[in-house]
Design an enzyme around this catalytic site. Sequence first.
Site, short mmCIF file in Angstrom:
data_model
loop_
_atom_site.label_atom_id
_atom_site.label_comp_id
_atom_site.label_asym_id
_atom_site.label_seq_id
_atom_site.Cartn_x
_atom_site.Cartn_y
_atom_site.Cartn_z
N CYS A 1 0.84 -1.19 -0.06
CA CYS A 1 0.00 -0.12 0.05
C CYS A 1 0.98 1.10 0.02
CB CYS A 1 -0.98 0.09 0.99
SG CYS A 1 -2.47 1.08 0.99
N HIS B 1 -3.81 -5.23 0.08
CA HIS B 1 -3.38 -5.83 1.04
C HIS B 1 -3.57 -7.33 1.33
CE1 HIS B 1 -3.65 -1.78 3.76
NE2 HIS B 1 -4.40 -1.60 2.45
N GLU C 1 -2.84 -9.22 3.52
CA GLU C 1 -2.89 -9.66 4.83
C GLU C 1 -4.25 -9.68 5.09
OE1 GLU C 1 -3.32 -5.62 5.36
OE2 GLU C 1 -1.89 -6.79 4.24
#
Length: 392
Positions: free
Chosen positions: A271, A361, A363
């Site tokens: 990001c 993202h 994760e």
Amino acid sequence: MKTGKSETGIPAASGTRIPAVLVLEDGRTFRGRAYGAVGETFGEAVFSTGMTGYQEMLTDPSYDRQIVVATAPQIGNTGWNDEDDESHRIWVSGYVVRDPARIPSNWRAKRSLDAELAAQNIVGISGIDTRALTRHLREQGAMRSGIFSGEALAREAELVARVRAQPPMKGASLYEEVATKEAYVVPAIGEKKFTVAAVDLGIKGMTPHRMAERGIEVHVLPATATAEDVYAVNPDGVFFSNGPGDPATAEGPVTLMTAVLERKTPLFGICFGNQILGRALGFGTYKLKYGHRGINQPVQDRTTGKVEVTAHNHGFAVDAPLDRVSDTPFGRAEVSHVCLNDNVVEGLQLLDQPAFSVQYHPEAAAGPHDAAYLFDRFTSLMNTVLMEGQRA
């Protein structure tokens, strides 16, 4: 104000009838009811298209100084628990929902969403036409806004003037105010295989956890970390996290990233970290009209051709050519991932040394998990460099 309880004893939504108004800088207003805390708040109005995962979103530091509009019509059904926070607090400036759930229902819920918003003094608004608001933001772009309720209400012209007096997101330097002030360590789960220095620009809790799952000991460092701080932990790799604000203001992280690239240490950015890599390679960044936010954004990994459903939260992007390999101070670079909605750059990789990044993202605690392989890619890079060093 009425408050009920579910069969499990969790407080229901407050059912407040206190009037509230959302005011946009272009003069458009939306009237509804107070949700969460009562008062006033300011921020950039943006919309998130996720159907689930509001707790993870609200506690994502990348949402600092933003008033988030939920496009899903009903919010709060699963209440608020004590396990899913991505940081130590809610970071959004305000929250806009259409139909708040009256009674939360989930076996892990401890309290209602609006109770948590009120407890953390987050001013919100409910009962407005979020579809009309989202269409307006898509057409006119993300913009400064304010939510006002209770004693903060005033004449409309006065509220518009107060919104317009707020600083814009473009040019805002926010990463230092959300990052940790002290370094800390997240130990590897199971056998330790690698050490990673993670520069916190607004890191989410799930990120070091995903690395720890792969045998990585993660040293999370403040945003002000220097190259000396990074290499003091003897890292096998360096990670740059997500974060809020305009990447054009991030001179310190760009300088640090440049130092890491000069040493050819395996590098991974997410990001804001992707935007920092872009700047370090000599590319520019720019503000998107309304950004990408939500957990249902289609991205193609151009290195494999695979299309992933991914989680996003960014209002800025890297300006890099999609149609060719670029020469940079650190060798050849190419765009590795692209958004299929609008062709925005979603990833970069160097071809002559071990460094890559993505704009989204992987994760994604609330899902989707299509991009979790990127942590394995980072592990493979570190392993390759380590094996080459041993052979040398």
